[in-house]
Design a protein around this motif. Sequence first.
Motif, PDB file in Angstrom:
ATOM      1  N   LYS A   1       0.842  -1.187   0.000  1.00  0.00           N
ATOM      2  CA  LYS A   1       0.000   0.000   0.000  1.00  0.00           C
ATOM      3  C   LYS A   1       0.881   1.241   0.000  1.00  0.00           C
ATOM      4  CE  LYS A   1      -3.627  -2.336   2.642  1.00  0.00           C
ATOM      5  NZ  LYS A   1      -4.316  -2.432   3.949  1.00  0.00           N
ATOM      6  N   LEU A   2       0.570   2.165  -0.877  1.00  0.00           N
ATOM      7  CA  LEU A   2       1.366   3.386  -0.960  1.00  0.00           C
ATOM      8  C   LEU A   2       0.953   4.360   0.134  1.00  0.00           C
ATOM      9  CD1 LEU A   2       1.374   3.949  -4.832  1.00  0.00           C
ATOM     10  CD2 LEU A   2       3.137   2.888  -3.438  1.00  0.00           C
ATOM     11  N   ILE A   3       1.937   4.883   0.845  1.00  0.00           N
ATOM     12  CA  ILE A   3       1.696   5.927   1.848  1.00  0.00           C
ATOM     13  C   ILE A   3       2.283   7.222   1.297  1.00  0.00           C
ATOM     14  CG2 ILE A   3       2.188   6.704   4.185  1.00  0.00           C
ATOM     15  CD1 ILE A   3       2.340   3.823   5.060  1.00  0.00           C
TER      16      ILE A   3
ATOM     17  N   ALA B   1       6.021   8.769   1.712  1.00  0.00           N
ATOM     18  CA  ALA B   1       7.015   7.764   2.100  1.00  0.00           C
ATOM     19  C   ALA B   1       7.446   6.947   0.891  1.00  0.00           C
ATOM     20  CB  ALA B   1       6.450   6.845   3.178  1.00  0.00           C
ATOM     21  N   THR B   2       8.659   6.436   0.937  1.00  0.00           N
ATOM     22  CA  THR B   2       9.168   5.544  -0.092  1.00  0.00           C
ATOM     23  C   THR B   2       8.822   4.115   0.287  1.00  0.00           C
ATOM     24  OG1 THR B   2      11.032   7.011  -0.562  1.00  0.00           O
ATOM     25  CG2 THR B   2      11.247   4.722  -1.279  1.00  0.00           C
ATOM     26  N   LYS B   3       8.193   3.381  -0.616  1.00  0.00           N
ATOM     27  CA  LYS B   3       7.857   1.992  -0.305  1.00  0.00           C
ATOM     28  C   LYS B   3       9.098   1.108  -0.423  1.00  0.00           C
ATOM     29  CE  LYS B   3       6.199   0.803  -4.987  1.00  0.00           C
ATOM     30  NZ  LYS B   3       7.059  -0.347  -5.298  1.00  0.00           N
ATOM     31  N   PHE B   4       9.003  -0.101   0.141  1.00  0.00           N
ATOM     32  CA  PHE B   4      10.130  -1.037   0.128  1.00  0.00           C
ATOM     33  C   PHE B   4       9.597  -2.396  -0.315  1.00  0.00           C
ATOM     34  CE2 PHE B   4      14.114  -2.372   2.789  1.00  0.00           C
ATOM     35  CZ  PHE B   4      14.700  -2.848   1.625  1.00  0.00           C
TER      36      PHE B   4
ATOM     37  N   ILE C   1      12.083   9.013   4.404  1.00  0.00           N
ATOM     38  CA  ILE C   1      11.002   8.335   5.121  1.00  0.00           C
ATOM     39  C   ILE C   1      10.627   7.087   4.338  1.00  0.00           C
ATOM     40  CG2 ILE C   1       8.647   8.519   6.012  1.00  0.00           C
ATOM     41  CD1 ILE C   1       9.085  11.587   6.082  1.00  0.00           C
ATOM     42  N   VAL C   2      10.737   5.940   4.971  1.00  0.00           N
ATOM     43  CA  VAL C   2      10.492   4.661   4.304  1.00  0.00           C
ATOM     44  C   VAL C   2       9.329   3.952   4.966  1.00  0.00           C
ATOM     45  CG1 VAL C   2      11.454   2.401   3.705  1.00  0.00           C
ATOM     46  CG2 VAL C   2      12.925   4.434   3.681  1.00  0.00           C
ATOM     47  N   SER C   3       8.426   3.409   4.153  1.00  0.00           N
ATOM     48  CA  SER C   3       7.333   2.596   4.666  1.00  0.00           C
ATOM     49  C   SER C   3       7.621   1.128   4.392  1.00  0.00           C
ATOM     50  CB  SER C   3       6.011   2.991   3.999  1.00  0.00           C
ATOM     51  OG  SER C   3       5.003   2.049   4.318  1.00  0.00           O
TER      52      SER C   3
ATOM     53  N   PHE D   1       1.491  -4.565   3.424  1.00  0.00           N
ATOM     54  CA  PHE D   1       1.599  -5.573   2.378  1.00  0.00           C
ATOM     55  C   PHE D   1       0.251  -6.240   2.155  1.00  0.00           C
ATOM     56  CE2 PHE D   1       5.926  -5.057   3.956  1.00  0.00           C
ATOM     57  CZ  PHE D   1       6.581  -4.828   2.757  1.00  0.00           C
ATOM     58  N   LYS D   2      -0.089  -6.399   0.876  1.00  0.00           N
ATOM     59  CA  LYS D   2      -1.401  -6.919   0.490  1.00  0.00           C
ATOM     60  C   LYS D   2      -1.257  -7.664  -0.825  1.00  0.00           C
ATOM     61  CE  LYS D   2      -2.637  -2.621  -1.951  1.00  0.00           C
ATOM     62  NZ  LYS D   2      -2.869  -3.197  -3.278  1.00  0.00           N
ATOM     63  N   GLY D   3      -2.352  -8.177  -1.335  1.00  0.00           N
ATOM     64  CA  GLY D   3      -2.327  -8.813  -2.642  1.00  0.00           C
ATOM     65  C   GLY D   3      -2.303  -7.775  -3.749  1.00  0.00           C
TER      66      GLY D   3
END
Length: 320
Positions: free
Chosen positions: A91-93, A96-99, A199-201, A205-207
Amino acid sequence: MRIVILGGGFAGLSALKTHDSIMIDNKDYFILTHKLIDVVKTGDPSIAKIPYPKVLKATVKSINFRKKVVITTAGEIAYDKLIISLGYSQKLIEGATKFENIEDALRIREGLLRAKTVVIIGGGNLGVELASLAREMGKEVYLIEGQSRLLNFMSQESSAYAEKKLREMGVNVLLNTKVEKIEDNTVYAEDQKIRGDLIVSSIGFKGPSILKELGLTTINDRMVVNEYLQSVDQEDVYGAGDCSTTKEFIPMSAQVAVQSGRTAMLNAIGFERKFSYRQYAIIVRIGNEYFGDLLGKFVRGRVAELAEKLGIYRAIKLLK
């Protein structure tokens, strides 16, 4: 009988290893997700990449379940049985940068090299390992976790050990802390405002969203399957790995994905095997020390390192 596998992660490769099929993936390489931290550390993406031995490189656009056809960027592929193993997404926040993948790891590395203060949202294994690496690089680090402990899917001993090690390193660990919003490089978490250059998120995690778009029943965007890993909506469709779950919940894990890929394929070719899984080992690294849970018991040091390397070895075996 033609069996098509969508997705070449741990589950897809395990299914392919069980019975020769057509495997479709939008990449021509396999990602060792537990090596993404090493990509951040070194800037070398090859550390986490292994070429697929057999794959049709294409992106899935849609599926016509009535006609039993997968529509891809490489054309239409008919199937008799279909195994969906498209992995997870994040999920995008905003702010924040996703990982999630190798590109994210390289982006985080670039941010780390420039940053003085790093804020990491999520105290799972990626968040814990990234906090450790950032601190080793001399950054001021904040690790924010909404639950009462880090690594809340692991044993109490592993959680306590991770918190102790990170605090000793100088990481600011904030537990029971919910992030409300991110604005102007500042994380607003309850009564705190924490400014970060990076800032990292590492949560959410999801489908993949395509499953809901296809009209499949989902929980957290993961397709719902029965005890035989068969779709509750489509008789000739099976789900395996992180993109699927039963109503009772299946954890997202490489080991569970491997087991589900094999079971899904066996059932697709005519067996009737109820799915059950076992978590053998979950290993985390802080600095140069490995620790975690092995067969339900807390381990650290050499035993934990060997367990982690065995997991990588098993993944590579799927590719041969």
